[in-house]
Motif scaffolding. Sequence first.
Motif, PDB file in Angstrom:
ATOM      1  N   GLU A  62       0.838  -1.198   0.000  1.00 49.77           N
ATOM      2  CA  GLU A  62       0.000   0.000   0.000  1.00 49.77           C
ATOM      3  C   GLU A  62       0.877   1.255   0.000  1.00 49.77           C
ATOM      4  O   GLU A  62       0.585   2.239  -0.676  1.00 49.77           O
ATOM      5  N   ALA A  63       1.990   1.195   0.745  1.00 50.94           N
ATOM      6  CA  ALA A  63       2.882   2.361   0.832  1.00 50.94           C
ATOM      7  C   ALA A  63       3.527   2.657  -0.519  1.00 50.94           C
ATOM      8  O   ALA A  63       3.656   3.819  -0.916  1.00 50.94           O
ATOM      9  N   GLU A  64       3.917   1.607  -1.237  1.00 45.70           N
ATOM     10  CA  GLU A  64       4.524   1.814  -2.544  1.00 45.70           C
ATOM     11  C   GLU A  64       3.482   2.316  -3.547  1.00 45.70           C
ATOM     12  O   GLU A  64       3.758   3.192  -4.371  1.00 45.70           O
ATOM     13  N   GLN A  65       2.281   1.773  -3.468  1.00 46.63           N
ATOM     14  CA  GLN A  65       1.173   2.257  -4.307  1.00 46.63           C
ATOM     15  C   GLN A  65       0.972   3.759  -4.073  1.00 46.63           C
ATOM     16  O   GLN A  65       0.829   4.535  -5.005  1.00 46.63           O
ATOM     17  N   GLN A  66       0.986   4.160  -2.811  1.00 50.80           N
ATOM     18  CA  GLN A  66       0.788   5.569  -2.456  1.00 50.80           C
ATOM     19  C   GLN A  66       1.921   6.437  -3.006  1.00 50.80           C
ATOM     20  O   GLN A  66       1.688   7.548  -3.487  1.00 50.80           O
ATOM     21  N   LEU A  67       3.135   5.916  -2.941  1.00 48.59           N
ATOM     22  CA  LEU A  67       4.287   6.641  -3.473  1.00 48.59           C
ATOM     23  C   LEU A  67       4.097   6.926  -4.963  1.00 48.59           C
ATOM     24  O   LEU A  67       4.322   8.043  -5.439  1.00 48.59           O
ATOM     25  N   ILE A  68       3.672   5.908  -5.703  1.00 42.42           N
ATOM     26  CA  ILE A  68       3.477   6.065  -7.149  1.00 42.42           C
ATOM     27  C   ILE A  68       2.329   7.033  -7.424  1.00 42.42           C
ATOM     28  O   ILE A  68       2.409   7.874  -8.331  1.00 42.42           O
ATOM     29  N   GLU A  69       1.258   6.945  -6.646  1.00 41.37           N
ATOM     30  CA  GLU A  69       0.150   7.895  -6.810  1.00 41.37           C
ATOM     31  C   GLU A  69       0.641   9.327  -6.611  1.00 41.37           C
ATOM     32  O   GLU A  69       0.296  10.226  -7.373  1.00 41.37           O
ATOM     33  N   ASN A  70       1.478   9.516  -5.603  1.00 37.59           N
ATOM     34  CA  ASN A  70       2.022  10.859  -5.346  1.00 37.59           C
ATOM     35  C   ASN A  70       2.897  11.322  -6.505  1.00 37.59           C
ATOM     36  O   ASN A  70       2.851  12.493  -6.900  1.00 37.59           O
ATOM     37  N   MET A  71       3.698  10.412  -7.059  1.00 30.68           N
ATOM     38  CA  MET A  71       4.539  10.762  -8.202  1.00 30.68           C
ATOM     39  C   MET A  71       3.676  11.186  -9.387  1.00 30.68           C
ATOM     40  O   MET A  71       3.980  12.157 -10.079  1.00 30.68           O
ATOM     41  N   LEU A  72       2.590  10.445  -9.613  1.00 26.11           N
ATOM     42  CA  LEU A  72       1.697  10.785 -10.731  1.00 26.11           C
ATOM     43  C   LEU A  72       0.997  12.117 -10.485  1.00 26.11           C
ATOM     44  O   LEU A  72       0.820  12.913 -11.410  1.00 26.11           O
ATOM     45  N   GLN A  73       0.612  12.367  -9.239  1.00 22.96           N
ATOM     46  CA  GLN A  73      -0.024  13.649  -8.922  1.00 22.96           C
ATOM     47  C   GLN A  73       0.948  14.800  -9.143  1.00 22.96           C
ATOM     48  O   GLN A  73       0.577  15.840  -9.681  1.00 22.96           O
ATOM     49  N   ASN A  74       2.207  14.613  -8.761  1.00 21.34           N
ATOM     50  CA  ASN A  74       3.220  15.653  -8.987  1.00 21.34           C
ATOM     51  C   ASN A  74       3.431  15.881 -10.479  1.00 21.34           C
ATOM     52  O   ASN A  74       3.601  17.015 -10.919  1.00 21.34           O
ATOM     53  N   LEU A  75       3.413  14.796 -11.239  1.00 18.29           N
ATOM     54  CA  LEU A  75       3.594  14.892 -12.682  1.00 18.29           C
ATOM     55  C   LEU A  75       2.451  15.704 -13.301  1.00 18.29           C
ATOM     56  O   LEU A  75       2.675  16.562 -14.144  1.00 18.29           O
ATOM     57  N   THR A  76       1.231  15.448 -12.856  1.00 23.59           N
ATOM     58  CA  THR A  76       0.088  16.145 -13.450  1.00 23.59           C
ATOM     59  C   THR A  76       0.040  17.604 -12.973  1.00 23.59           C
ATOM     60  O   THR A  76      -0.375  18.475 -13.714  1.00 23.59           O
TER      61      THR A  76
END
Length: 150
Positions: free
Chosen positions: A49-63
């Motif tokens: 779940e923590a890694e999933q959250q990390l990737i979500e944050n990366m995608l949010q930063n990208l957008t």
Amino acid sequence: SGQKVCYGAFRHSCYKLAYFQDLARRVGFQEARQACEMDGGALLSLESEAEQQLIENMLQNLTKSGSGVSDGDFWIGLWRSGDGLATSSACPDLYQWADGSTSPFRNWYTDEPSCGSEACVVMYHQPTANPGLGGPYLYQWNDDRCNMKH
């Protein structure tokens, strides 16, 4: 476009997001897998779940960065080989990580995986789509046909 970001807390310490606004540059699952491997990496295994959250944050930063990222799902390294039991209730258990990880973590969208001819997995990224039964099509996983371009 692909920017490598390194952390250290996870088994995978570096990540690279590849997003193509230009539909003609998007690729199928095996092409994406090969591109990652040629780059010295692997299609992403999400192991917690923590890694999933990390990737979500990366995608949010990208957008947020105004880079023009819009609708476009991302291949991850989860897939199902062979069609033996594709339509049976055992199907969800047949998915495996391309890099050999044995992590049982899954983040399927409601009613996924649908199996059948869909054997490769994307992380949804469709911010403009109307939400479905499982909410917005953002960051949950969906099995798709492996020849689809993402």
